[in-house]
Design an enzyme around this catalytic site. Structure first.
Site, PDB file in Angstrom:
ATOM      1  N   HIS C  15      26.066  43.652 -16.629  1.00 49.08           N
ATOM      2  CA  HIS C  15      25.975  44.946 -17.300  1.00 49.08           C
ATOM      3  C   HIS C  15      26.562  46.044 -16.415  1.00 49.08           C
ATOM      4  O   HIS C  15      26.969  45.798 -15.283  1.00 49.08           O
ATOM      5  CB  HIS C  15      24.527  45.265 -17.721  1.00 49.08           C
ATOM      6  CG  HIS C  15      23.641  45.795 -16.638  1.00 49.08           C
ATOM      7  ND1 HIS C  15      22.576  46.632 -16.894  1.00 49.08           N
ATOM      8  CD2 HIS C  15      23.649  45.609 -15.291  1.00 49.08           C
ATOM      9  CE1 HIS C  15      21.962  46.930 -15.764  1.00 49.08           C
ATOM     10  NE2 HIS C  15      22.587  46.340 -14.779  1.00 49.08           N
ATOM     11  N   CYS C  34      25.504  51.195  -9.820  1.00 48.18           N
ATOM     12  CA  CYS C  34      25.268  50.571 -11.140  1.00 48.18           C
ATOM     13  C   CYS C  34      26.337  50.997 -12.140  1.00 48.18           C
ATOM     14  O   CYS C  34      26.413  50.450 -13.244  1.00 48.18           O
ATOM     15  CB  CYS C  34      23.898  50.960 -11.684  1.00 48.18           C
ATOM     16  SG  CYS C  34      22.541  50.358 -10.672  1.00 48.18           S
ATOM     17  N   HIS C  40      28.203  44.406 -12.800  1.00 43.60           N
ATOM     18  CA  HIS C  40      27.464  43.590 -11.840  1.00 43.60           C
ATOM     19  C   HIS C  40      26.443  42.838 -12.707  1.00 43.60           C
ATOM     20  O   HIS C  40      26.551  42.883 -13.931  1.00 43.60           O
ATOM     21  CB  HIS C  40      26.796  44.470 -10.766  1.00 43.60           C
ATOM     22  CG  HIS C  40      25.758  45.392 -11.293  1.00 43.60           C
ATOM     23  ND1 HIS C  40      26.087  46.573 -11.935  1.00 43.60           N
ATOM     24  CD2 HIS C  40      24.411  45.325 -11.327  1.00 43.60           C
ATOM     25  CE1 HIS C  40      24.980  47.183 -12.318  1.00 43.60           C
ATOM     26  NE2 HIS C  40      23.946  46.449 -11.964  1.00 43.60           N
ATOM     27  N   HIS C  42      22.432  40.417 -13.196  1.00 42.13           N
ATOM     28  CA  HIS C  42      21.052  40.138 -12.791  1.00 42.13           C
ATOM     29  C   HIS C  42      20.566  38.825 -13.410  1.00 42.13           C
ATOM     30  O   HIS C  42      21.068  38.390 -14.438  1.00 42.13           O
ATOM     31  CB  HIS C  42      20.117  41.256 -13.272  1.00 42.13           C
ATOM     32  CG  HIS C  42      20.389  42.592 -12.675  1.00 42.13           C
ATOM     33  ND1 HIS C  42      20.117  42.894 -11.369  1.00 42.13           N
ATOM     34  CD2 HIS C  42      20.927  43.724 -13.199  1.00 42.13           C
ATOM     35  CE1 HIS C  42      20.460  44.155 -11.115  1.00 42.13           C
ATOM     36  NE2 HIS C  42      20.959  44.680 -12.202  1.00 42.13           N
ATOM     37  N   ASP C  80      21.806  35.419 -22.786  1.00 39.86           N
ATOM     38  CA  ASP C  80      22.106  34.606 -21.596  1.00 39.86           C
ATOM     39  C   ASP C  80      23.611  34.419 -21.383  1.00 39.86           C
ATOM     40  O   ASP C  80      24.344  34.066 -22.307  1.00 39.86           O
ATOM     41  CB  ASP C  80      21.442  33.229 -21.731  1.00 39.86           C
ATOM     42  CG  ASP C  80      21.478  32.472 -20.407  1.00 39.86           C
ATOM     43  OD1 ASP C  80      21.368  33.106 -19.337  1.00 39.86           O
ATOM     44  OD2 ASP C  80      21.645  31.240 -20.458  1.00 39.86           O
ATOM     45  N   HIS C  81      24.052  34.671 -20.142  1.00 35.30           N
ATOM     46  CA  HIS C  81      25.460  34.524 -19.753  1.00 35.30           C
ATOM     47  C   HIS C  81      26.373  35.421 -20.593  1.00 35.30           C
ATOM     48  O   HIS C  81      27.515  35.062 -20.869  1.00 35.30           O
ATOM     49  CB  HIS C  81      25.911  33.056 -19.815  1.00 35.30           C
ATOM     50  CG  HIS C  81      25.416  32.258 -18.630  1.00 35.30           C
ATOM     51  ND1 HIS C  81      24.115  31.879 -18.511  1.00 35.30           N
ATOM     52  CD2 HIS C  81      26.041  31.808 -17.505  1.00 35.30           C
ATOM     53  CE1 HIS C  81      23.956  31.193 -17.372  1.00 35.30           C
ATOM     54  NE2 HIS C  81      25.105  31.142 -16.742  1.00 35.30           N
ATOM     55  N   GLU C 125      14.194  43.179 -13.651  1.00 33.04           N
ATOM     56  CA  GLU C 125      15.637  43.249 -13.393  1.00 33.04           C
ATOM     57  C   GLU C 125      15.937  42.638 -12.024  1.00 33.04           C
ATOM     58  O   GLU C 125      16.980  42.037 -11.812  1.00 33.04           O
ATOM     59  CB  GLU C 125      16.112  44.694 -13.461  1.00 33.04           C
ATOM     60  CG  GLU C 125      17.612  44.818 -13.623  1.00 33.04           C
ATOM     61  CD  GLU C 125      18.035  46.251 -13.881  1.00 33.04           C
ATOM     62  OE1 GLU C 125      18.438  46.561 -15.009  1.00 33.04           O
ATOM     63  OE2 GLU C 125      17.971  47.074 -12.940  1.00 33.04           O
TER      64      GLU C 125
END
Lengths: 137, 137, 137, 137, 137, 137
Positions: C15, C34, C40, C42, C80-81, C125
């Protein structure tokens, strides 16, 4: 000045989920592999919360070594290395689901801890799921 | 839209539990090995909660790097690698029990964080017990 | 008899935090690293809580394997991913901050889970910070 | 007297697994959802081990605050909140798999830490899988 | 058939890092806030490893309840709630650094456990750093 | 370039420790509450390590989703929600101690994973004790 304290305990036990009033088929369908007649087991971890008024003389809400002693003698010694279905009378007529084990622990502690303290119990059945009584609102 | 955010911090400190108005015998009886006059210590872990209205422009409740900075300058720098009894004036007349350290952290943060946010503090004294102020109800 | 159950899930995603109505300078100032335009990411961990009345026939509040299935199909498979900014329409016009991802997960689950259950969602996070919706009061 | 010390660090980053010499089909087949062209991400946790002779004057193997400083300036500042594929030259021609990120961290530290210390690096990509270089034998 | 078993224990203690042969300035420079003359403290967690030949009659390497008893009576009772500098003679002339506490625990256990078992000790001073003796090679 | 990768799995099972060639008294004396004829149980957590040469084309040692699939089909499906004494033939004549379950998992995986990879297995019986095969040396 109201405050809450929390302490962890644990026990290992075998159990099986089963409703005697249902057919084997229905039990298998509802409870899946948790219905295995030969039992399976868990490392149960519990967190006990006491809420009440701080004692200004000690700076304690409740003596933690006393709480540890109560959790051991009343809960851990009762359930540790036991078969919950076969050896614990409270589960003769009801399922030792995480929900109902948690509720039984609450009742045991409610009986021996002074009513001026509110009590809450969380019970982990695996590291990925747990229950809490009374309900978080 | 109200939401809660949580951030962890930590500090290591020495302390001793003792009530100056009691005899040595009573102190020993009530506080046990926590009464050791030579002190013992802990790795304290704290969790700080802020509750309030989300800022729709950022999608933040509160800037976490700002919260981290406040927790470091106001709490960790004050308590880390300190002897709480001898070096922190707030514990001159009261016990640095987990309950009262937690309450002091709450007061410190309540003083510097905007009143539009509710605050909650949890403080772990060991991985097996912790306290929370204000009380969980 | 009201009780709460909790289950964990997780997903990994990329994100970036950015407000389209702001200058690059202001975005950089408010969101810091950010705001990296290359994204980047998480490992998000979520905890879903259901609160309601225990079913006395099963000793369950809600079948955990069903909850696991819902969390996978509705939330994990969705996020996811993924790149939350580029691939998830709910973040086209708002920031995929932890707060707003948590709120989206709440809305997704609120839509598919029977209204007789109250729902709560926590979203980590990083191992050091998380959010909760609805707010802890 | 040989001894080992270990310290943890962490960074959050986006990445994508992809082999430029392969077709899109093969990349998709081998790397699955890790091949997403829009990237995904992780909270990477690393554990760095130093092994060597204890300094009898300090009782230290190596000053941990110095090791923390090195890990931050050489590794965390390099990778934190970055897109490993687009922003880190070492991954221009090779995949930022957990294995190869771990190996790069090893090489970075091997370059700046005195050769009298052996080094080992573990890198967690998720709480459920990690890698170690040099290999555990 | 050689196998390894591991068991965890813990104790809380106060300590201070200081070299009597150095000036106050040098002590302050080398040990920083760990040199605080009023002490600070930690929750130490230890992991003890035994390696040897499995006993085919029990399927055990070593009775874990016996290992637990030894770790309590020989290590935990010695260090728990103590000031390591003032109350433990082994640290009269050397620093109670994590490295040297770990080494002392190793020597204590090596003395009471049958030589047919190899021993290894890990000692956590905080959740973010630990040491191991003998060295990992 | 040799490297190691690690992946976690888990299963819940019931077991009992008992040696058929011994009297009830001796079984009770040696195994204590683990000898309960009605069984007890655990959440077993396992960590599987593969060591070998990195594949330069993928940057992988071994495809983790393939390792996950193998661990599920060969180990978790075999032991999860089972009574190890009554339902797993490998424990008909030997004790399902943590040591021997770990060794069985090693043998199962050694059989299905290419010999070019070295294998190691850790098995946690509780969060406080675990075993490793082959032995850590």
């Amino acid at each position: 000045m109201r405050i809450s304290i929390y302490r962890w305990g644990h026990f290992n036990a075998a159990h099986r989920l089963h409703n005697d009033h249902w057919s084997d088929e229905k039990n298998k369908e509802v409870f899946g592999k948790c219905n295995n007649p030969n039992f399976h087991g868990h490392n149960y971890e519990m967190e006990v919360r006491l809420t009440g008024e701080l004692d200004p003389e000690t700076g304690y809400l409740f003596d933690l070594s006393e709480l540890k002693r109560i959790m051991k003698s009343e809960v851990e010694d009762r359930y540790d290395h036991k078969n919950l279905n076969l050896e614990c009378s409270e589960f003769k007529d009801k399922n030792p689901s995480a929900e109902l084990i948690c509720y039984e622990i609450y009742k045991i502690l409610r009986n021996v801890i002074d009513k001026k303290y509110d009590i809450g119990v969380k019970l982990w059945e695996t590291p990925r799921n747990y229950v809490m009584y009374p309900a978080e609102h």
